[in-house]
Design an enzyme around this catalytic site. Structure first.
Site, PDB file in Angstrom:
ATOM      1  N   ASP A 505       0.835  -1.204   0.000  1.00  0.00           N
ATOM      2  CA  ASP A 505       0.000   0.000   0.000  1.00  0.00           C
ATOM      3  C   ASP A 505       0.869   1.254   0.000  1.00  0.00           C
ATOM      4  O   ASP A 505       0.617   2.217  -0.739  1.00  0.00           O
ATOM      5  CB  ASP A 505      -0.892   0.019   1.246  1.00  0.00           C
ATOM      6  CG  ASP A 505      -2.228  -0.678   1.026  1.00  0.00           C
ATOM      7  OD1 ASP A 505      -2.667  -0.794  -0.134  1.00  0.00           O
ATOM      8  OD2 ASP A 505      -2.843  -1.103   2.024  1.00  0.00           O
ATOM      9  N   HIS A 506       1.884   1.262   0.851  1.00  0.00           N
ATOM     10  CA  HIS A 506       2.744   2.442   0.963  1.00  0.00           C
ATOM     11  C   HIS A 506       3.602   2.632  -0.287  1.00  0.00           C
ATOM     12  O   HIS A 506       3.804   3.764  -0.739  1.00  0.00           O
ATOM     13  CB  HIS A 506       3.622   2.328   2.216  1.00  0.00           C
ATOM     14  CG  HIS A 506       2.862   2.574   3.486  1.00  0.00           C
ATOM     15  ND1 HIS A 506       2.044   1.627   4.048  1.00  0.00           N
ATOM     16  CD2 HIS A 506       2.793   3.670   4.284  1.00  0.00           C
ATOM     17  CE1 HIS A 506       1.498   2.131   5.151  1.00  0.00           C
ATOM     18  NE2 HIS A 506       1.935   3.363   5.316  1.00  0.00           N
TER      19      HIS A 506
END
Length: 716
Positions: A505-506
């Site tokens: 996600d990051h």
């Protein structure tokens, strides 16, 4: 650092790598991250090298390096020297820890940075207690985007002031971005903030009849076969299976995890995946690294690139993790002149930039948060029920600071009018909704472009903007699984392990941040907006540290041992008599030096009998980089005066929590530019009235919208 400049090259920059003796990457990393660069060997004589650097620095826009502060000073690459000699130059430095920190001279190494910061103690090992070695090199993977994004943010500010200057970041700052979900403290914590996500929360990984593991996100019982099998399973059998997880920290699948686990063991993985995909249940197989090189979706989305390199041959490598989907350079390839955008000296890198955040969960909202940290004015538009991640406040707070919130019912035409006013206001419209939903709610690309042709439209998807799965739902977990990170992280012979940091996600968010900033800088040339994109799939592959040859063999990559202690004799963690250490050396002689230090005793037994400080002194004398492995570090990190002085940890006043402490900024821009870290995560619709007034909506019109429940405001 090499990966950061690689990303700039993928965006069209002309990149020259100066190879200084002792700074070369491994052969594999050289192929991965230096293949699209011009190469220049540094002169051996210090005076000649200085003249060589001067000749290049006077002709470039950006210089990026990962020298320690003392090394940079010796080369004339320290911030003061560069700013004095080259006022228009953007100069970027990447360390293990920030300059000015007590650990500033630590070698720039993932393991040393993550171990010293405490992140090796933030993941539950598969088969034992204690800390573990993280195979996923996510601090350097994240830092590559952070460094390149910082360079573009500084470049954007330079376009307004004519003045360049420093940017710095570190492996620790980048690696701590995911810890914003986990490392926070509140004066008046709610139960959700207090609970957080414990290390032993588990993950929805399941083994199937063929021995293949799959990762499922969402309601497995949406599958007709699962629902039918649950309904037919006698209650006492279900209870017996579910008893296995009676003490689970988080009761997945409404307490039916054990029963679903038993059902999944009755059929092979391919049958279950077909079933889940047909039922819109997000799921992916746990695969080895490199399997996606032949994946239909990865190929269709452009995440696989075939190259032929001298001395290497034909290979497949991961492609760019971002897309520029519109061509805004002028007709016939002509580049328009630079717009006259000088506005005086800004105090924030993105001062004056306006961002509309229409995202939810993590990968979407994180980008606007970082844009807000950089000084943009960010408005988060939420439905009346709020971002679906709000109930998990510990996670929500990790990607929502530096914003104001407005809550609007977009299914009503009057609410859509409010949104369209915000679209017209924004420089950047960012979201991670599936595109059919975005089109339906009125913020698809065509509608945004019609309202505001100069807006940058930035989208984060699960699988990319093209291909058969472009509109499928997805989560971080699915791409850790399919890209090989769960298998690699589990260690040799073990079940797979999900990294609870939400790394993919990051990574996807930072890929989106980078391409969004590139589009913002490019808009100064064109005056036009454009559509840019990133995805979880692309980001998960771009982090690979291997490539595939013509015989479908992967280039050598590190492998984690079965106890998750490390990747080799001198790249691992070790217990001492009073704690743990982490050592990290690629020198082939390091294991022999370590054995000589241990004498006749087995190395592990010898280290276990030594106090950590004494052992570290011996390893340093033996030329083996090592540091203490910090345990239970959240409170100590947030309170450390050195961290507070450098804004590695910060505190802001929250309307519910009171004093709210969390991880600080990912960049430092020197004395002339600062970050904006004062706004805590907003309450739902906390700023609705303020924003509507700024948009020119009269008070009586606002009140009518409140009365009709078209908009919402929450007050503390």
């Amino acid at each position: 650092m090499a990966q950061g400049t690689h990303f700039l090259a993928l965006l069209g920059a002309r990149v020259t790598r100066i190879d200084i003796e002792g700074s070369c990457l491994s052969d594999v990393h050289d192929v991965l991250w230096n293949r699209d660069k011009e190469r220049l060997a540094a002169a051996h004589d210090p005076a000649d090298r200085a003249r060589q650097l001067v000749s290049h620095l006077s002709a470039v826009d950006i210089v990026m390096h990962d020298f320690l502060p003392s090394e940079a000073r010796a080369l004339g690459l320290d911030p003061d020297s560069l700013s004095a000699a080259y006022p228009a130059l953007v100069h970027v430095a990447v360390g293990a820890w920030p300059a000015g920190h007590p650990h500033q001279d630590m070698p720039v190494d993932d393991a040393l940075a993550l171990g010293s910061a405490g992140l090796f103690d933030e993941q539950q090992p598969v088969a034992r207690d204690g800390p573990l070695w993280l195979r996923f090199p996510f601090s350097s993977a994240l830092a590559a985007y952070v460094a390149a994004s910082g360079a573009l943010a500084r470049l954007y500010a330079r376009n307004r002031s004519g003045k360049g200057g420093p940017v710095s970041t570190s492996l620790v700052q980048a690696g701590l971005l995911p810890m914003m979900m986990h490392w926070s403290r509140a004066e008046n914590p709610t139960p959700s903030v207090q609970f957080g996500m414990p290390k032993d929360s588990g993950a929805t990984l399941f083994e199937c009849a063929d021995g293949q593991w799959i990762h499922i996100m969402g309601a497995a019982e949406k599958s007709p076969a699962i629902a039918k099998a649950l309904a037919e399973m006698p209650r006492e059998v279900r209870d017996r299976h579910n008893e296995k997880y009676a003490g689970a920290v988080i009761p997945y699948l409404d307490g039916e995890r054990g029963a679903v686990e038993a059902i999944l063991m009755t059929r092979p993985s391919r049958e279950w995946l077909t079933e889940f995909w047909a039922s819109d249940v997000p799921a992916q197989p746990v695969q080895p690294m490199g399997a996606l090189f032949k994946d239909e979706q990865a190929l269709a989305a452009g995440y696989v690139v075939q190259r032929e390199l001298p001395g290497v041959g034909k290979i497949r490598v991961a492609g760019a993790p971002f897309h520029l989907l519109t061509d805004t350079i002028g007709p016939d390839g002509a580049v328009p002149p630079v717009a006259d955008v000088a506005q005086g000296a800004p105090k924030l890198p993105l001062e004056g930039v306006k961002v509309l955040d229409l995202g939810a969960f993590l990968a979407g909202p994180l980008v606007p948060m970082l844009l807000g940290d950089l000084g943009a004015d960010v408005i988060k538009l939420e439905p009346l029920a709020g971002d679906p991640m709000r109930p998990g406040e510990w996670a929500f707070n990790g990607c929502q600071r530096s914003k104001r919130s407005i809550s609007v019912q977009l299914k009503d035409p009057r609410g859509r009018e409010v949104m369209e006013r915000l679209v017209g206001w924004a420089d950047i419209v960012h979201h991670n909704q599936r595109m059919p939903a975005a089109d339906k709610l009125g913020f698809g690309w065509d509608r945004v472009r019609a309202i505001n042709p100069s807006a940058i439209y930035s989208h984060v998807s699960s699988y990319g903007p093209a291909g058969p799965r472009k509109d499928w739902p997805g989560y971080d977990q699915l791409f850790q699984a399919s890209a090989g990170w769960e298998q690699e992280g589990g260690g040799e012979g073990n079940p797979p392990m999900w990294h609870r940091f939400g790394v993919v996600d990051h990574l996807a968010a930072l890929a989106s941040l980078l391409v969004t900033l590139a589009a913002l800088v490019r808009r100064d040339l064109t005056g036009k907006g454009e559509w840019v994109a990133a995805s979880l799939l692309g980001a998960s592959m771009a982090a690979w540290d291997s490539y595939m040859d013509e015989q479908d063999r992967l280039a050598p990559a590190p492998r984690l041992d079965s106890m998750q202690m490390g990747e080799g004799p001198a790249k691992r963690i070790a217990r001492t008599s009073d704690g743990w250490i982490v050592m990290s050396s690629d020198d082939p002689e390091a294991p022999h030096r370590l054995a000589r230090l241990a004498g006749d005793r087995p190395v592990d037994d010898w280290m276990a009998g030594q106090p950590a400080d004494a052992l570290l002194a011996m390893l340093k004398a033996g030329g083996i980089p090592a540091t203490r492995l910090t345990l239970d570090n959240r409170d100590a990190f947030l309170s450390d005066p050195a961290n507070r002085a450098l804004s590695l940890s910060i505190s802001a006043q929250h309307p519910v929590y009171g004093a709210f402490e969390t991880i600080g900024g990912a960049w430092n821009f020197g004395p002339d530019l600062r970050l904006s870290l004062d706004l805590p995560p907003p309450l739902l619709g906390q700023h609705t009235r303020m924003i509507l007034s700024e948009l020119g909506l009269a008070e009586h019109a606002q009140q009518l919208l409140f009365d009709e429940q078209i908009i919402r405001e929450t007050r503390a």
